[in-house]
Design an enzyme around this catalytic site. Sequence first.
Site: not given
Length: 228
Positions: A29, A85, A105
Amino acid sequence: MIDALKAAAADAAAALVQDGMIVGLGSGSTAAFAVEALGRRVREGLKIAGIPTSETTSRQARALGIPVSSLAEHDHIDITIDGADEVEEGTLNLIKGHGGALLREKIVASATRNLVIVVDPSKLVPRLGSRVAVPLEVVPFGWQMAAARLRRLGTVPKIRLASDDTPFITDGGHYILDCEFGPIEDADKLERQLSTLVGVVEDGLFLGMTSTVIVGGESGVQIIDRRA
Ligand code: A5P
């Protein structure tokens, strides 16, 4: 409010991108705000090629008119903007992969000269593993063997499920095992142990890769440079 903090960090990161750059486009996000910001800059005339870290990001970039390329055309990436995270204060080591895109990633991050991580303040931790599990991308065939070996390392792996309760499948066709270790004393040692497990394709520990972390805060963005 949290979205405003993410967007502020993402805008600051997108401002670092210059004409002609090859740009890694992160997933999640917060990274999505950066892709949006880059889309705006492309519409204003910025010339870049974007290398997405997931199918979702690829669709978003194309929809915004960002030219999408791949590592088949470019052997390096100038800058990648991605989320995380957890960010360990001090080392800027990361846990990534709660969106399920950790393998691509990490491939993109490993080809990147300047890895810029955009986060809100909740992602900063004194020690990796304090808040979230370490995701591992594993081959579906015989994943139970990898899980059994992981249990010997002192974690209880949980297979990640999709909304229909079947295993979540990554863009690479793999499963994800979320492994809680608690605060990790020696992340390099843990990564070495994880990398020797048969069937584990990649882990969500991103060590020594980050150049800069941009934190969106209520009183403005904070830029933390690894070399500072
Ligand atoms: C995707 O696999 C992840 O590595 C994301 O970058 C990470 O989960 C952060 O996502 P949010 O910005 O949505 O928190």
